[in-house]
Design an enzyme around this catalytic site. Structure first.
Site, PDB file in Angstrom:
ATOM      1  N   ARG A  70      -8.419  -0.131   4.777  1.00 27.91           N
ATOM      2  CA  ARG A  70      -7.640   0.481   4.361  1.00 27.91           C
ATOM      3  C   ARG A  70      -6.171   0.194   4.118  1.00 27.91           C
ATOM      4  O   ARG A  70      -5.708   0.606   3.033  1.00 27.91           O
ATOM      5  CB  ARG A  70      -7.351   1.933   5.214  1.00 27.91           C
ATOM      6  CG  ARG A  70      -8.698   2.710   5.495  1.00 27.91           C
ATOM      7  CD  ARG A  70      -8.046   3.937   6.275  1.00 27.91           C
ATOM      8  NE  ARG A  70      -6.924   4.669   5.694  1.00 27.91           N
ATOM      9  CZ  ARG A  70      -6.381   5.534   6.157  1.00 27.91           C
ATOM     10  NH1 ARG A  70      -6.489   6.079   7.352  1.00 27.91           N
ATOM     11  NH2 ARG A  70      -5.331   6.427   5.618  1.00 27.91           N
ATOM     12  N   ARG A 129       0.754  14.707  13.506  1.00 28.55           N
ATOM     13  CA  ARG A 129       1.070  14.486  12.302  1.00 28.55           C
ATOM     14  C   ARG A 129       1.153  15.819  11.445  1.00 28.55           C
ATOM     15  O   ARG A 129       0.550  15.894  10.522  1.00 28.55           O
ATOM     16  CB  ARG A 129       0.263  13.473  11.491  1.00 28.55           C
ATOM     17  CG  ARG A 129       0.267  12.042  12.244  1.00 28.55           C
ATOM     18  CD  ARG A 129      -0.461  11.076  11.577  1.00 28.55           C
ATOM     19  NE  ARG A 129       0.264  10.613  10.557  1.00 28.55           N
ATOM     20  CZ  ARG A 129       0.030   9.448   9.814  1.00 28.55           C
ATOM     21  NH1 ARG A 129      -1.093   8.789   9.817  1.00 28.55           N
ATOM     22  NH2 ARG A 129       0.853   8.840   8.738  1.00 28.55           N
ATOM     23  N   LYS A 147       0.939  -1.259   0.076  1.00 33.00           N
ATOM     24  CA  LYS A 147      -0.103  -0.119  -0.019  1.00 33.00           C
ATOM     25  C   LYS A 147       0.929   1.306   0.107  1.00 33.00           C
ATOM     26  O   LYS A 147       0.667   2.218  -0.759  1.00 33.00           O
ATOM     27  CB  LYS A 147      -0.970  -0.056   1.408  1.00 33.00           C
ATOM     28  CG  LYS A 147      -1.458   1.148   1.743  1.00 33.00           C
ATOM     29  CD  LYS A 147      -2.615   1.335   2.816  1.00 33.00           C
ATOM     30  CE  LYS A 147      -1.771   1.386   4.095  1.00 33.00           C
ATOM     31  NZ  LYS A 147      -1.425   2.973   4.336  1.00 33.00           N
ATOM     32  N   ASN A 148       1.919   1.041   1.057  1.00 32.54           N
ATOM     33  CA  ASN A 148       2.549   2.429   0.907  1.00 32.54           C
ATOM     34  C   ASN A 148       3.636   2.937  -0.177  1.00 32.54           C
ATOM     35  O   ASN A 148       4.257   3.945  -0.331  1.00 32.54           O
ATOM     36  CB  ASN A 148       3.551   2.282   2.579  1.00 32.54           C
ATOM     37  CG  ASN A 148       2.320   2.622   3.542  1.00 32.54           C
ATOM     38  OD1 ASN A 148       1.292   2.953   3.497  1.00 32.54           O
ATOM     39  ND2 ASN A 148       3.000   2.355   4.820  1.00 32.54           N
ATOM     40  N   ASP A 193       4.486   0.400  12.278  1.00 36.04           N
ATOM     41  CA  ASP A 193       3.182  -0.058  11.679  1.00 36.04           C
ATOM     42  C   ASP A 193       3.313  -1.446  12.049  1.00 36.04           C
ATOM     43  O   ASP A 193       2.053  -2.084  12.014  1.00 36.04           O
ATOM     44  CB  ASP A 193       3.147   0.027  10.220  1.00 36.04           C
ATOM     45  CG  ASP A 193       3.203   1.199   9.519  1.00 36.04           C
ATOM     46  OD1 ASP A 193       2.521   2.273  10.419  1.00 36.04           O
ATOM     47  OD2 ASP A 193       3.088   1.795   8.336  1.00 36.04           O
ATOM     48  N   CYS A 215      -4.589  13.211  13.331  1.00 32.88           N
ATOM     49  CA  CYS A 215      -5.364  12.118  13.340  1.00 32.88           C
ATOM     50  C   CYS A 215      -5.385  11.169  14.675  1.00 32.88           C
ATOM     51  O   CYS A 215      -4.427  12.048  15.384  1.00 32.88           O
ATOM     52  CB  CYS A 215      -5.012  10.954  11.954  1.00 32.88           C
ATOM     53  SG  CYS A 215      -3.504  10.135  12.109  1.00 32.88           S
ATOM     54  N   ARG A 232      -4.174  10.963   4.445  1.00 35.88           N
ATOM     55  CA  ARG A 232      -3.236  12.017   4.554  1.00 35.88           C
ATOM     56  C   ARG A 232      -2.094  11.785   3.654  1.00 35.88           C
ATOM     57  O   ARG A 232      -1.665  12.901   3.169  1.00 35.88           O
ATOM     58  CB  ARG A 232      -2.396  11.581   5.898  1.00 35.88           C
ATOM     59  CG  ARG A 232      -3.295  12.077   7.261  1.00 35.88           C
ATOM     60  CD  ARG A 232      -2.618  11.687   8.385  1.00 35.88           C
ATOM     61  NE  ARG A 232      -1.340  12.529   8.394  1.00 35.88           N
ATOM     62  CZ  ARG A 232      -1.351  13.725   8.405  1.00 35.88           C
ATOM     63  NH1 ARG A 232      -2.360  14.301   9.133  1.00 35.88           N
ATOM     64  NH2 ARG A 232      -0.359  14.468   8.556  1.00 35.88           N
TER      65      ARG A 232
HETATM   66  C1  UD1 Z   1       4.600   6.706   6.273  1.00 44.06           C
HETATM   67  C2  UD1 Z   1       3.545   5.701   6.257  1.00 44.06           C
HETATM   68  C3  UD1 Z   1       2.955   5.120   7.461  1.00 44.06           C
HETATM   69  C4  UD1 Z   1       4.090   4.930   8.530  1.00 44.06           C
HETATM   70  C5  UD1 Z   1       4.933   5.959   8.466  1.00 44.06           C
HETATM   71  C6  UD1 Z   1       6.253   6.014   9.418  1.00 44.06           C
HETATM   72  C7  UD1 Z   1       2.665   6.054   4.042  1.00 44.06           C
HETATM   73  C8  UD1 Z   1       1.413   6.406   2.965  1.00 44.06           C
HETATM   74  N1  UD1 Z   1       2.365   5.738   5.408  1.00 44.06           N
HETATM   75  O1  UD1 Z   1       3.512   7.908   6.797  1.00 44.06           O
HETATM   76  O2  UD1 Z   1       2.133   3.903   7.421  1.00 44.06           O
HETATM   77  O3  UD1 Z   1       3.492   4.741   9.810  1.00 44.06           O
HETATM   78  O4  UD1 Z   1       5.173   6.580   7.285  1.00 44.06           O
HETATM   79  O5  UD1 Z   1       6.821   4.695   9.110  1.00 44.06           O
HETATM   80  O6  UD1 Z   1       3.705   5.615   3.321  1.00 44.06           O
HETATM   81  N2  UD1 Z   1       6.443  14.469  10.743  1.00 44.06           N
HETATM   82  C9  UD1 Z   1       6.466  15.716  11.053  1.00 44.06           C
HETATM   83  N3  UD1 Z   1       6.514  16.692  10.032  1.00 44.06           N
HETATM   84  C10 UD1 Z   1       6.445  16.410   8.898  1.00 44.06           C
HETATM   85  C11 UD1 Z   1       6.293  15.179   8.634  1.00 44.06           C
HETATM   86  C12 UD1 Z   1       6.165  14.184   9.613  1.00 44.06           C
HETATM   87  O7  UD1 Z   1       6.513  16.110  12.480  1.00 44.06           O
HETATM   88  O8  UD1 Z   1       6.470  17.524   8.025  1.00 44.06           O
HETATM   89  C13 UD1 Z   1       6.252  13.182  11.931  1.00 44.06           C
HETATM   90  C14 UD1 Z   1       4.975  12.915  11.970  1.00 44.06           C
HETATM   91  O9  UD1 Z   1       4.107  13.497  12.760  1.00 44.06           O
HETATM   92  C15 UD1 Z   1       5.347  11.395  12.680  1.00 44.06           C
HETATM   93  C16 UD1 Z   1       6.766  11.235  11.908  1.00 44.06           C
HETATM   94  O10 UD1 Z   1       7.302  12.565  11.660  1.00 44.06           O
HETATM   95  O11 UD1 Z   1       5.429  11.592  14.090  1.00 44.06           O
HETATM   96  C17 UD1 Z   1       6.645  10.042  11.007  1.00 44.06           C
HETATM   97  O12 UD1 Z   1       6.122  10.810   9.898  1.00 44.06           O
HETATM   98  P1  UD1 Z   1       6.318  10.184   8.326  1.00 44.06           P
HETATM   99  O13 UD1 Z   1       7.679   9.224   8.333  1.00 44.06           O
HETATM  100  O14 UD1 Z   1       6.332  11.655   7.382  1.00 44.06           O
HETATM  101  O15 UD1 Z   1       5.094   9.213   8.151  1.00 44.06           O
HETATM  102  P2  UD1 Z   1       4.180   9.292   7.022  1.00 44.06           P
HETATM  103  O16 UD1 Z   1       4.838   9.692   5.474  1.00 44.06           O
HETATM  104  O17 UD1 Z   1       2.943  10.251   7.256  1.00 44.06           O
END
Ligand code: UD1
Length: 419
Positions: A398, A121, A22-23, A306, A116, A92
């Site tokens: 999902r 996030r 999925k990711n 995850d 969320c 998201r």
């Molecule tokens: C992706 C995955 C999700 C997984 C996560 C961490 C997808 C669609 N989803 O989510 O399943 O759990 O990686 O492995 O691929 N953060 C900030 N600022 C930002 C971006 C992120 O503070 O601009 C923080 C987030 O709040 C979170 C952490 O960084 O606490 C990790 O986020 P991120 O690695 O960006 O995860 P996603 O890409 O949302």
């Protein structure tokens, strides 16, 4: 709303064919916005999030045809620059359209994803990156508005190796003149898969899978064909289902190296793990007494957040004391209270959960708060005494294709009921 009803106590055994990731599929489908050429993406899982991204591509001017696990994307009109709240609030990862839209149209208007259940996030790392490349960013009426008439490749150091920010910035940089270097980039296999797709489209991306990614901008990209990597989180969930029921499962179509952290941890816990790299299969056998193992979640290649909830379900029935420290998301322990309702002995101190394994969990009505918490409750239900009724199962749709039929085929007593 549908419910899942599980009668616990059956050992799982058999074979599971793992779906496409999925990711990985989400950003790859979004990357088709970078070209008017036709793209064909195979091994796309049948999930709610994929339906959402297909709807989003339609709104943005793409024609998308899905046949089985193959998705064909072509241009149906000129690109539209706005990703509406109605779709972004459902998923998201929609924020990832910002990169391709800015790259192609020099502007984008994307609904600001809210917080969320698993935490606030924020998207500050994405926005800081775009701004360093020369974009003007305004937040107005719940939308992020990006204007970017003069982007130039630059060095960007991410304050945290965010998966989404790495993908978004990698995509915008493919069509940004000059060289962009991402430092402290995320190293997840899904990033490598996206880079392979982008390079198939004619991009120049090097170093994906390491913390330093270099992208040399090109004037345009063309269509490409791609096969998505297997879903390591779905695979990990089934391995844990085998372990918790002391069963024996063989996974087919996996990439064992993507699961190294989990496999090492399972072995420490006493689960037998057999890897056949030549046939891309993993067999686990959970027979025998397991040991508690303490984990901390961290960016890849460490233990994935995850799989944290599912690991907790296993530790909840493993004699002895273990701890889980969640370092990625600020509030990802919503499954704890539901596991406790099933008889688990778990308490939290900040971002650490302390788990004292109990002999039996008891079936109970439980409520899913988010995708992976839902998977943990299903695992707990598989081993619990009596009947577990899982509510709000739409979260599971999902991220898990055909979860109930797969578990049935492995011998679980599990049913989904529409109401
Ligand atoms: C992706 C995955 C999700 C997984 C996560 C961490 C997808 C669609 N989803 O989510 O399943 O759990 O990686 O492995 O691929 N953060 C900030 N600022 C930002 C971006 C992120 O503070 O601009 C923080 C987030 O709040 C979170 C952490 O960084 O606490 C990790 O986020 P991120 O690695 O960006 O995860 P996603 O890409 O949302």
């Amino acid at each position: 709303m549908d419910k899942i009803i599980i009668k616990g106590g059956r050992q799982l055994s058999g074979t599971v064919q793992v779906s496409g990731s999925k990711n990985a599929a989400l950003p790859i489908l979004i990357a088709t916005l970078l070209t008017d050429g036709e793209c064909v993406v195979r091994n796309v899982p049948e999930l709610k999030d994929i339906e959402t991204v297909i709807a989003l591509l339609g709104v943005l001017g793409k024609q998308v045809v899905r046949q089985g696990d193959t998705v064909q994307v072509s241009a149906s009109s000129s690109l539209y620059a706005e990703a509406p709240y109605e779709i972004v609030r459902r998923m998201r990862a929609s924020i990832l359209v910002m990169g391709p839209l800015v790259a192609r149209l020099k502007r984008a208007r994307v609904s600001l994803p809210g917080g969320c259940v698993i935490g606030r996030r924020p998207v500050d790392i994405h926005l800081k990156g775009f701004s360093t490349l020369g974009a003007d960013i305004t937040l107005r009426e719940g939308y992020i508005e990006v204007q970017a008439n003069h982007l130039r490749g630059r060095d960007l150091r991410l304050t945290f190796p965010s998966v989404g920010a790495t993908e978004n910035l990698m995509m915008v940089a493919t069509l940004t003149s000059g060289t962009t270097r991402l430092f402290n980039a995320a190293r997840e296999p899904e990033i490598e898969d996206l880079a392979r797709f982008l390079n198939g489209m004619g991009a120049h991306v090097q170093g994906a899978g390491t913390s330093r990614i270099t992208i040399v901008g090109v004037p345009s990209l063309h269509g490409a064909h791609h096969r998505v990597i297997p879903d390591r989180i779905e695979a990990g969930t089934y391995l844990l289902a085998a372990a918790i029921t002391q069963g024996r499962i063989t996974l087919q179509g996996v990439e064992p190296p993507h699961l190294t952290a989990l496999l090492q941890t399972l072995r420490k816990a006493g689960v037998q793990v057999l890897i056949d790299a030549s046939s891309n299969t993993i067999t686990t056998d959970g027979k025998g007494r397991l040991r508690p193992v303490t984990i901390k979640t961290a960016p890849y290649p460490s233990f994935p957040t995850d799989l944290q909830a599912q690991w907790m379900a296993l530790m909840a029935v493993t004699a002895g004391v273990s701890r889980i420290t969640e370092q990625i998301f600020e509030d990802r322990f919503l499954h704890v209270s539901e596991l406790v309702r099933m008889g688990a002995d778990i308490h939290t101190e900040g971002n650490t959960a302390i788990i004292r394994g109990v002999k039996v969990l008891c079936g109970a009505p439980v409520m899913v708060s988010d995708l992976r918490a839902g998977a943990a409750l299903i695992l707990a239900g598989l081993v619990a005494k009596g009947t577990t009724v899982v509510h709000r199962v739409y979260h599971l749709d999902r991220g898990y294709a055909a979860l109930v039929p797969q578990l049935c085929a492995l011998g679980a007593s599990i049913d989904r009921i529409s109401s």
